[in-house]
Design a protein around this motif. Structure first.
Motif, PDB file in Angstrom:
ATOM      1  N   THR A 118      11.147-107.566  56.262  1.00  0.00           N
ATOM      2  CA  THR A 118      11.676-107.486  57.614  1.00  0.00           C
ATOM      3  C   THR A 118      10.377-107.170  58.764  1.00  0.00           C
ATOM      4  O   THR A 118       9.220-106.913  58.246  1.00  0.00           O
ATOM      5  CB  THR A 118      12.676-106.121  57.852  1.00  0.00           C
ATOM      6  N   ALA A 119      10.634-107.254  60.030  1.00  0.00           N
ATOM      7  CA  ALA A 119       9.460-106.798  60.814  1.00  0.00           C
ATOM      8  C   ALA A 119       9.145-105.420  60.764  1.00  0.00           C
ATOM      9  O   ALA A 119       8.045-104.968  60.838  1.00  0.00           O
ATOM     10  CB  ALA A 119      10.385-107.177  62.394  1.00  0.00           C
ATOM     11  N   ARG A 120      10.193-104.658  60.420  1.00  0.00           N
ATOM     12  CA  ARG A 120       9.768-103.186  60.114  1.00  0.00           C
ATOM     13  C   ARG A 120       8.867-102.702  58.882  1.00  0.00           C
ATOM     14  O   ARG A 120       7.971-102.136  59.261  1.00  0.00           O
ATOM     15  CB  ARG A 120      10.984-102.182  60.011  1.00  0.00           C
ATOM     16  N   SER A 121       9.294-103.407  57.920  1.00  0.00           N
ATOM     17  CA  SER A 121       8.393-103.460  56.735  1.00  0.00           C
ATOM     18  C   SER A 121       7.039-104.205  57.021  1.00  0.00           C
ATOM     19  O   SER A 121       6.019-103.554  56.452  1.00  0.00           O
ATOM     20  CB  SER A 121       9.058-104.122  55.725  1.00  0.00           C
ATOM     21  N   LEU A 123       5.419-104.208  59.950  1.00  0.00           N
ATOM     22  CA  LEU A 123       4.826-103.294  60.673  1.00  0.00           C
ATOM     23  C   LEU A 123       4.181-101.989  60.002  1.00  0.00           C
ATOM     24  O   LEU A 123       3.115-101.431  60.182  1.00  0.00           O
ATOM     25  CB  LEU A 123       5.630-102.694  61.820  1.00  0.00           C
ATOM     26  N   GLY A 124       5.270-101.677  59.120  1.00  0.00           N
ATOM     27  CA  GLY A 124       4.717-100.333  57.845  1.00  0.00           C
ATOM     28  C   GLY A 124       3.576-100.971  57.250  1.00  0.00           C
ATOM     29  O   GLY A 124       2.514-100.037  57.400  1.00  0.00           O
ATOM     30  N   CYS A 125       3.299-102.131  56.944  1.00  0.00           N
ATOM     31  CA  CYS A 125       2.272-102.325  56.158  1.00  0.00           C
ATOM     32  C   CYS A 125       0.869-102.587  57.048  1.00  0.00           C
ATOM     33  O   CYS A 125      -0.146-102.113  56.312  1.00  0.00           O
ATOM     34  CB  CYS A 125       2.433-103.805  55.442  1.00  0.00           C
TER      35      CYS A 125
END
Length: 137
Positions: A118-121, A123-125
């Motif tokens: 996902t975009a969120r994951s 971004l987290g990475c």
């Protein structure tokens, strides 16, 4: 409940590094890793017998054995490299680099376990990688 165990894992991992850095002084890193491993093995088997889980040994299939053994080899390689890095370098630089394993694990989980990307994951990475760079440089 998983969150509690995850937080405790983080706490014990932090203690592991601090205690190792103090204990590894003037000790060969491979020997130190072997000593640590014997303690971990004893503790793990104590928990198996304490929780009466030893009966599950007979139920483990071939595929599980293979992957558990491979996981153990990867753990051993990780610990040997980690202890050597902690012995040679500053803990404040070694630990963030080691935690890049989060980013690598995510990528491997997407490729091999077909977990959702996902975009969120992503971004987290990116933030973890950027944070690592900030801490190390």
């Amino acid at each position: 409940m998983w969150l509690l165990f995850a937080l405790l894992s983080a706490l014990f991992a932090a203690l592991t590094t601090i205690l190792a850095k103090i204990g590894i002084e003037n000790v060969n890193s491979n020997l130190a890793t072997a000593i640590r491993t014997v303690v971990v093995v004893g503790m793990a088997w104590s928990m198996v017998f304490l929780t009466n889980a030893q009966s599950g040994l007979a139920d483990i299939n071939r595929k599980s054995w293979i992957f558990l053994i491979l996981s153990g080899l990867a753990t051993g390689a990780s610990w040997l490299c980690y202890y050597r890095a902690v012995q040679m370098g500053e803990v404040s630089k070694v630990v963030p680099i080691d935690k890049l394993s989060v980013v690598i694990t995510f990528a491997l989980a997407v490729v091999f376990l077909h977990e959702r990307f996902t975009a969120r994951s992503l971004l987290g990475c990116v933030l973890i990688a950027a944070g690592t760079l900030l801490m190390v440089l």
